[in-house]
Write a protein that holds these residues in place. Sequence first.
Motif, PDB file in Angstrom:
ATOM      1  N   SER A 650       0.812  -1.229   0.000  1.00 24.82           N
ATOM      2  CA  SER A 650       0.000   0.000   0.000  1.00 24.82           C
ATOM      3  C   SER A 650       0.838   1.267   0.000  1.00 24.82           C
ATOM      4  O   SER A 650       0.482   2.254  -0.649  1.00 24.82           O
ATOM      5  N   ASP A 651       1.949   1.279   0.720  1.00 25.74           N
ATOM      6  CA  ASP A 651       2.792   2.473   0.796  1.00 25.74           C
ATOM      7  C   ASP A 651       3.493   2.696  -0.545  1.00 25.74           C
ATOM      8  O   ASP A 651       4.116   1.787  -1.100  1.00 25.74           O
ATOM      9  N   SER A 652       3.407   3.924  -1.072  1.00 22.99           N
ATOM     10  CA  SER A 652       3.921   4.203  -2.412  1.00 22.99           C
ATOM     11  C   SER A 652       5.433   4.018  -2.516  1.00 22.99           C
ATOM     12  O   SER A 652       5.928   3.505  -3.526  1.00 22.99           O
ATOM     13  N   LEU A 653       6.187   4.423  -1.494  1.00 21.48           N
ATOM     14  CA  LEU A 653       7.640   4.245  -1.529  1.00 21.48           C
ATOM     15  C   LEU A 653       8.019   2.781  -1.445  1.00 21.48           C
ATOM     16  O   LEU A 653       8.836   2.291  -2.238  1.00 21.48           O
ATOM     17  N   LYS A 654       7.427   2.048  -0.508  1.00 23.64           N
ATOM     18  CA  LYS A 654       7.746   0.631  -0.359  1.00 23.64           C
ATOM     19  C   LYS A 654       7.317  -0.155  -1.601  1.00 23.64           C
ATOM     20  O   LYS A 654       7.977  -1.129  -1.985  1.00 23.64           O
ATOM     21  N   ARG A 655       6.220   0.270  -2.240  1.00 20.16           N
ATOM     22  CA  ARG A 655       5.792  -0.401  -3.467  1.00 20.16           C
ATOM     23  C   ARG A 655       6.830  -0.199  -4.567  1.00 20.16           C
ATOM     24  O   ARG A 655       7.201  -1.147  -5.279  1.00 20.16           O
ATOM     25  N   ALA A 656       7.314   1.037  -4.708  1.00 17.30           N
ATOM     26  CA  ALA A 656       8.333   1.321  -5.720  1.00 17.30           C
ATOM     27  C   ALA A 656       9.610   0.531  -5.439  1.00 17.30           C
ATOM     28  O   ALA A 656      10.253   0.011  -6.360  1.00 17.30           O
TER      29      ALA A 656
END
Length: 698
Positions: A650-656
Amino acid sequence: MDVTKVFGTNVFNDEVMRKWLPKDTYKALRQTIDNELHLPPEVADVVANAMKDWAIEKGATHYTHWFQPLTGSTAEKHDSFISPTAQGGVVMEFSGKQLVKGEPDASSFPSGGLRATFEARGYTAWDCTSPAFLKEDAAGDVTLCIPTAFCSYTSEALDKKTPLLRSMAAVSQQSLRVLRALGNKTVSKVNANIGAEQEYFLVDKKFFEQRLDLIVAGRTIFGAPAPKGQEMEDHYFGQIKDRVADFMKDLDKELWKLGIAATTKHNEVAPSQFEMAPIFTTANIAADHNQLVMETLQKIALRRDLVCLLHEKPYAGVNGSGKHTNWSLSTDEGANLLEPGSTPHANAQFLLFICALIASVDRHADILRRSAANSGNDHRLGGNEAPPAIISIFMGEELTEILETIAKGKKAKSKVSTTLKVGIDTMPHLPKDNADRNRTSPFAFTGNKFEFRMVPSSASISRPCIVLNAIVAEALDEIATRLEKAKNVNKETASIIKDTMREHGRIIFNGNNYSDEWEKEAEKRGLPNIDSTVEALKTFPEKKSVSMFQKYKILTKEEVRARYEIYLGQYSKQINIEANTALDMVRSLYIPAIVHYTSELAEVIQRLETINASAEVQRDLLLKVSTHLESAYSNTRKLGSERENALNVSDSLKRAEAFRDKVLVAITELRVDIDALENLIPRKLWPVPTYADLLFKL
């Protein structure tokens, strides 16, 4: 073709305005453009009517507010000039209100959380500092395009133009303070200027259409090396093939009609790679022009049954494409503030502006690196003529020596200009520049400008220009403050140079940026080595970044945060597209072709065994192919699993980070097997065009 008669024919430029506008209206519009004044509504009405009449005379029936949202491309919504009459007919109308303001649906453009999906209203506002122009399509339809800024209902910038214009104002304001402190009272404006060199590849359309990876991802996700690459160094500046020359001729003509001063064109280093470059212009117009350059490259290529590839690394193992962005500052009186002159050691103005660049790039190397970050550039940086991820400045030996000498409190001097001696009496004397060129440097001084070589070929030049304008404005602010307080400006200038070299001289490096020694040396100097887009984007929320953009009114805290979320999302989406493409190609193309070949081999082996003939070669081939097939099948399942896992973060940084560290790695592992199989399978059974087809069959 008479270029002088073609150039600018599709632009509502100064010459056209003089012809079509009443003198008072022209004068008022020029005052708005030159002095950044508010345009009265009554003037806008007259301008709109003249612009409409000019466009209709040229064949236009529609107009559009042409803007640059945070998608990476341009946007336009076409409206006709027609207005119904009471008698059932129509008249052609275009008002000042329609010229100045548009209202596109903003809900489907990236906002990074600034706007909710249901909050659809957005506005486009006419940017009169960039001339309106006409676009012609292949069917002959003509549209009046009005360059505009794009903002939300609550005034946040949702585009690249708005912060660019703000940054230009900031660097102009701080430059003027420095010039005033040095005694210049006549300059009223300083312009940031850009010249953007555009690299690109061409590929035959029939081959492109058989490569799903090129179609949807812009790069070849799979592909074994061709028998020949760029190792013979024969393509660079080589003779341009007739088919490409015809394409370039059409390209030049279309760009010239749009007022884009395209001058340079040549073969680049890699096979089927080329470059074009225009003459410098103000940053805002240059950014608009470069967007038109990329669009026109692709449009003209299709008319020639070619496809233009703007991805930074469409092919593994050969040069990638960049967009060398040449940046400088000039006054409204025509003086280049980065021009050293014949005696740079005595040119205080030049030395102070150079110090501003040195201090700003050292202080904000991470932000400058961020401005050139995208997923395609991650494949390109660090080799094959691309600069490394470590930001440094090339100044050349003479200027470096001058700065270091002044910093030591000693008297500096400039070298006497020399000429090249090539040993041929009939050749004219060639003046020698005061420094060589360093093609490995990411940020190089090249005589009277800085060349930022890290910019991605597919990206807007607005991002790096916004950052350069912002960080230089900050450095000039500090210099101006010191000069304004100084009792002796000359002594303070020497002190500024000394302090700059002591605190920021570490950023200057004139050697080989590709060497392992430099990477170690850069680490000792404390220079950041940001090797991926995701790491670069992490600098967005940092205090020094946010506060700088806020201080100079370029981006608000919310606008900075929005861009952080948008660019992280774009990175993840791009890698997800590449993963989907890889899975599709392996499952629907490669595995079926390989299974078919293994079946053929098995049948041949069986027939040979029935007659007691040797099947050693076939067995060896079958073993090698089967081994890679099993590995590819396993890696396909792994890629699918890693992709699903990343999408569920869900977190945009962790997803990237998951897409970078897991998905992209899985794609690379899968490629190893597929590329190995390409070298084992008969060419007639291989389901896609090879690198040899793509690179050499133009």
